[in-house]
Design a protein around this motif. Structure first.
Motif, PDB file in Angstrom:
ATOM      1  N   LEU A  31       0.903  -1.524  -0.074  1.00 47.73           N
ATOM      2  CA  LEU A  31      -0.157   0.045   0.434  1.00 47.73           C
ATOM      3  C   LEU A  31       0.449   0.890   0.105  1.00 47.73           C
ATOM      4  O   LEU A  31       0.864   2.158  -0.375  1.00 47.73           O
ATOM      5  N   VAL A  46      -7.515   6.025  -1.866  1.00 47.54           N
ATOM      6  CA  VAL A  46      -7.595   5.310  -1.294  1.00 47.54           C
ATOM      7  C   VAL A  46      -7.837   4.657   0.080  1.00 47.54           C
ATOM      8  O   VAL A  46      -8.546   4.044   0.428  1.00 47.54           O
ATOM      9  N   ASP A  47      -7.572   6.071   0.245  1.00 49.19           N
ATOM     10  CA  ASP A  47      -7.382   5.523   1.949  1.00 49.19           C
ATOM     11  C   ASP A  47      -8.707   6.443   2.393  1.00 49.19           C
ATOM     12  O   ASP A  47      -9.328   5.760   3.367  1.00 49.19           O
ATOM     13  N   TYR A 108     -10.462  -5.445  -1.146  1.00 44.86           N
ATOM     14  CA  TYR A 108      -9.315  -5.814  -1.908  1.00 44.86           C
ATOM     15  C   TYR A 108      -8.780  -5.264  -2.373  1.00 44.86           C
ATOM     16  O   TYR A 108      -9.852  -5.046  -3.725  1.00 44.86           O
ATOM     17  N   LEU A 202      -7.203  -4.281   1.686  1.00 46.68           N
ATOM     18  CA  LEU A 202      -7.798  -2.771   2.437  1.00 46.68           C
ATOM     19  C   LEU A 202      -8.233  -2.306   3.865  1.00 46.68           C
ATOM     20  O   LEU A 202      -7.898  -1.637   3.878  1.00 46.68           O
TER      21      LEU A 202
END
Length: 950
Positions: A31, A46-47, A108, A202
């Motif tokens: 990541l 993404v976060d 994921y 994630l």
């Protein structure tokens, strides 16, 4: 170096925690690597992803309602994530709530992301694992939320694809349907292996596969049960996606099809995956999965991130496989695939000074391959490769895709077993490959499947020359190639018609409106202005920057036309040709399909471009009248099927090489679209017919035996004969608006309606023309001496009513006889308006009866064949029997009628009714059959009358 975990004496909770920490540590590192490749906004995307699926908030991206399933177990947003959320929405406040149930089990990332092959343009494939108990409505809400977040990602220049995963269904082999992004049921085990090797957690639950030691993979199911049973692992902490214990042979075929399907758009990534599939197939049935190598390294504790890079592992396995097979050329292609996929440029200095681990890994690999500076410079200049090099590479890629597919197909035949792949999916993928890779005459093949961005040429030369088969064709050369140079230069493309060459250049982005195009020889038939007019048309029809993908649903049915473009008379002026022949041309007859006093067709050639629902553009060349009709039937076949039936594409026609080019194009365009409408659902349907005149001949276009075709008719009389043929069911005939315009036929046929009998008549120069359309669309025609309108209407009404009664009584008992009694004939008088066009004026027959002096003439017989059965002709009260009079029957009846008339006038004899007792089928009793019989009988009577009149 981390300490290896031993399982000789069993497994304990502490060892499991160690393995889990190692996997989580590996994922955290990936990541971080992903974040370094993204822009700040993309990193924020993404976060924020876990938060967006953990809560529903109306001011955050993806909100579809408060009922959307949410909640991720063991997830709590960090303060940094909450600050990002407040940047998006100032009113956002996070309220931690205790949840009884978490509907989102895990998120994921998977695929190339975080690997050496991850680039700024890489897709984000995300597995959204949800509670298997969600109902259809809840899944739909979740899917809509995912679609909205995909759209938000697109705003940030991220191509995001969510895949809703029911883990229980996936483990049981129940997968989503095949789509552009989903491989469906074609490769579940290979997809699972890729997930275990590349998936990055994630948020949410981890795969229990992590905790199954490599040596226990063969007994995966039992081992997982043991972990749960002994409570080493809480089932609520993990997800069980299943094992890789057994893979059916058919899946290798499915994988080959799927990878080939994807390879059309991303050949470099696809070839690596295909070669890995080959390597796996070689080891069948004991396959050495790459994900298991990753697991062994993690369990041993002796690994680093670079060694476990999914794409490096993939390449190393492919290298071992190809070296073992002794295939250096395929290995060299595999190396190019990895290099291009990484988007590194090793021949140039790095753009950033900080450590670039991907560049370092690739440099080490390239040195081991023996790639020098020259090789790297050539590869790094790929985006400026010209057409010859691109075509060579394209052929290499296509050859490799086909070869790999054949290897896997042969492997599956060797290890044939029970089918586990949906045959429809295999069929869909096969169709996609067929459209993309197969070369055939007239098909515009794609030569640049993602190899380079720019193929535009500044100059090209087009030569019109004779081929070895003594035909003329167009030859394409790059640059300025004159006639002398062309003798020693190989053409890049050869085609029978100019539009094919230009379409090939345009669709492959080889030329634009600024490209200098030279035509040879100087006396070639095409003028520069015509050439650029064709190019301008192609530019409008196929915008140069517009690309469209083919939805998988379209491949479920045969290809149909999305567009049809016609270029007429390219390089030919039919007016000049006719003038040379000395034919007089006048403007009185302006139809381009039957022009002037010579009745000449101004269409000499047709170049037809059809783009299909399968993404193909097909070019066909036709000559003359026959070619025009063949192209028309081809257009109908492609336009009137599948989804196009509801809204078929209109044809467009273009002609740039004649003073009458514009009118010729409009005429042909109207013909194509009129015929299309005739056979479409909005028109008369497939059961109709279309009559068209070209020059002095007529052509009937129809749909029969599941195809469109045409046949010629020698003149107007044969056209009338065809229209008079009996039909078993209603079959309307549409007559072209400019054909037979001097006759009333187009006007009459427009009246045609199922189940109706329509009588039309006109009087001209002492003659009455009688036309009767029967209930099935057949046309009866009879010419007679001028008749009094009053008596004509009464006579026809009386005969037709009697005929309908006869038909209703003669049909079998199961036929709806009542309808013949209720459908009254319609009557129309034909007249010409001020423009000279025929119009039909409705007429109502007189209600009062015929005068008492009117002599009725009835036929009484068993059937229509008077030679086989005795019959009677009844004139008033007088009967004339064929048994009594024999061959003199018609003369006797004519004599009697003449004697009964005032002044013994010899005006024509007409039959007033038929009484036929032997008719037993609707076909025997069809209106057109009875009218023809009546006409023949009246002809015999009137011939006899002419012989005896004074």
């Amino acid at each position: 170096m981390a300490e290896a975990v031993s399982h000789k004496d069993g497994i304990g909770r502490q060892e499991l925690l160690t393995i889990r920490r190692r996997f989580l540590g590996l994922h955290r590192e990936r990541l971080r690597m992903i974040a370094r490749e993204l822009t700040p906004n993309q990193r924020a995307f993404v976060d924020l992803l876990p938060l967006l699926f953990h809560i529903n908030h109306p001011t955050l991206p993806g909100f579809t309602g408060s009922d959307t399933p949410i909640g991720i177990p063991d997830y709590a947003p960090t303060q940094a994530v909450l600050r990002l959320a407040r940047k998006l929405s100032r009113s956002f406040e996070y309220k931690k709530r205790a949840r009884r149930r978490f509907f989102i089990q895990a998120l994921y990332l998977m695929g190339s992301i975080g690997s050496i092959a991850h680039t700024s343009g890489s897709d984000f494939d995300i597995w959204l694992c949800h509670d298997p108990e969600l109902d259809a409505a809840e899944r739909d809400l979740l899917r809509r939320k995912a679609i909205k977040i995909e759209a938000w990602g697109k705003e940030l220049n991220l191509e995001v694809h969510f895949f809703l995963m029911d883990v229980d269904a996936f483990r049981d082999g129940k997968l989503d349907a095949l789509s552009h992004e989903s491989s469906g049921t074609t490769q579940p085990h290979l997809l699972l292996e890729e997930f275990y090797r590349t998936g990055v957690l994630l948020a949410g639950r981890y795969p229990v596969w992590w905790l199954v030691p490599p040596e226990e993979e063969g007994d995966y199911t039992r081992y997982v049960r043991m972990l749960f049973h002994k409570r080493f692992v809480d089932p609520l902490d993990c997800l069980d996606f299943g094992s890789l214990q057994s893979i059916p042979v058919e899946e290798f075929i499915g994988a080959a099809h799927w990878q080939l399907f994807k390879g059309i758009e991303s050949p470099y990534k696809t070839i690596l995956k295909l070669l890995l599939t080959e390597a796996y197939a070689r080891d069948y049935p004991t396959i050495r999965w790459l994900c298991q190598e990753t697991k062994r390294a993690i369990y041993s504790g002796d690994f680093n991130l670079r060694q476990l890079d999914p794409y490096v592992l993939m390449y190393q396995r492919v290298e071992q496989y190809l070296q073992g097979r002794g295939e250096p050329e395929r290995l060299e292609l595999a190396r190019r695939c990895l290099y291009f996929k990484s988007e590194q440029t090793l021949s140039q200095a790095p753009l950033r000074l900080r450590e670039d681990w991907k560049r370092e890994v690739l440099q080490t690999l390239a040195q081991g391959w023996g790639w020098g500076k020259g090789v790297l410079v050539n590869l790094d200049s790929r985006q400026s490769w010209k057409i010859d090099q691109v075509m060579d590479e394209r052929n290499n890629l296509a050859r490799e895709l086909s070869y790999s597919y054949r290897l896997l197909t042969d492997f599956a035949r060797e290890y044939a077993s029970t089918e586990t792949i949906d045959p429809e999916e295999i069929s869909l993928l096969g169709r996609k490959l067929y459209t993309a890779l197969e070369k055939r005459p007239g098909k515009i093949d794609s030569i640049n499947p993602g190899i380079t961005r720019n193929l535009y040429e500044e100059r090209i030369a087009l030569h019109y020359a004779r081929t070895q088969g003594d035909q003329y064709a167009w030859f394409l050369y790059l640059g300025e190639v004159n006639e002398q140079a062309a003798r020693v230069t190989s053409p890049l493309k050869t085609a029978a018609c100019l539009s094919e060459v230009l379409a090939w250049c345009h669709l492959n982005r080889l030329i634009n409106l600024n490209t200098i195009i030279t035509l040879y020889p100087k006396g070639n038939p095409v003028r520069p202005d015509e050439l650029f007019a064709i190019l301008g048309t192609l530019n409008r029809i196929y915008p140069p920057h517009e690309t469209t993908s083919v939805p998988m649903t379209r491949l479920k049915q045969p290809p149909y036309a999305l567009s049809c473009t016609l270029f007429l008379n390219t390089g030919i002026d039919p007016m000049a040709h006719l003038a040379k022949l000395g034919k007089q041309l006048t403007t009185e007859r302006s139809d381009p399909l039957s022009f002037g006093a010579a009745h000449s067709s101004l269409v000499e050639t047709v170049e037809q471009l059809i783009t299909t629902s399968w993404g193909e553009t097909l070019v066909t060349c036709h000559q003359g009248t026959r070619g025009l009709l063949e192209s028309l039937c081809h257009y109908l076949r492609m336009a009137l099927q599948g989804e196009a039936m509801r809204s078929p594409p209109r044809a467009t026609a273009h002609c740039f090489n004649s003073v009458r080019g514009g009118s010729t194009a409009k005429r042909v365009e109207k013909l194509f679209n009129d015929v299309l409408h005739c056979f479409s659902e909005a028109g008369s349907g497939l059961n109709s017919r279309y009559l068209q005149q070209i020059e002095d001949d007529f052509y009937l276009i129809h749909y029969q035996n599941e195809k469109f075709s045409y046949f010629p008719l020698a003149g107007e009389q044969e056209a009338l004969d065809i229209l008079a043929e009996p039909q078993r069911s209603f079959r309307p005939t549409i007559i072209d608006s400019l054909s037979l315009a001097v006759t009333p036929l187009p006007c009459i046929m427009r009246l045609n309606r199922a189940g109706a009998i329509q009588v039309c008549y006109l009087t001209h120069k002492g003659r009455t023309e009688l036309y009767i359309l029967d209930e099935h669309g057949a046309l009866f025609h009879q010419q007679m001496q001028e008749a009094d309108e009053h008596y004509l209407l009464v006579q026809q009404q009386r005969f037709l009513k009697g005929m309908l009664l006869l038909r209703s009584l003669s049909l079998p008992g199961n036929q709806p006889a009542h309808r013949y009694l209720l459908d009254a004939p319609e009557f129309y008088r034909l007249e010409r308006n001020r423009d000279g066009d025929y119009v039909a004026e409705p007429r109502t027959p007189p209600r009062h009866r015929l005068p008492d002096s009117y002599m009725e003439l009835r036929l009484i017989s068993e059937g229509l064949d008077l030679n086989q059965a005795p019959h009677l002709l009844v004139c008033g009260d007088r009967e004339f029997s064929s048994l009594e009079y024999g061959a003199g029957l018609y003369g006797a009846v004519a004599q009697h009628l003449l004697e009964q008339r005032i002044g013994h006038k010899a005006y024509p004899i007409y039959l007033t009714s038929l009484e036929l007792s032997g008719i037993g089928s609707e076909e025997d009793a069809s209106t057109i059959q009875l009218l023809k019989f009546k006409k023949r009988l009246e002809g015999r009577l009137n011939q006899a009358l002419m012989k005896i009149r004074p």
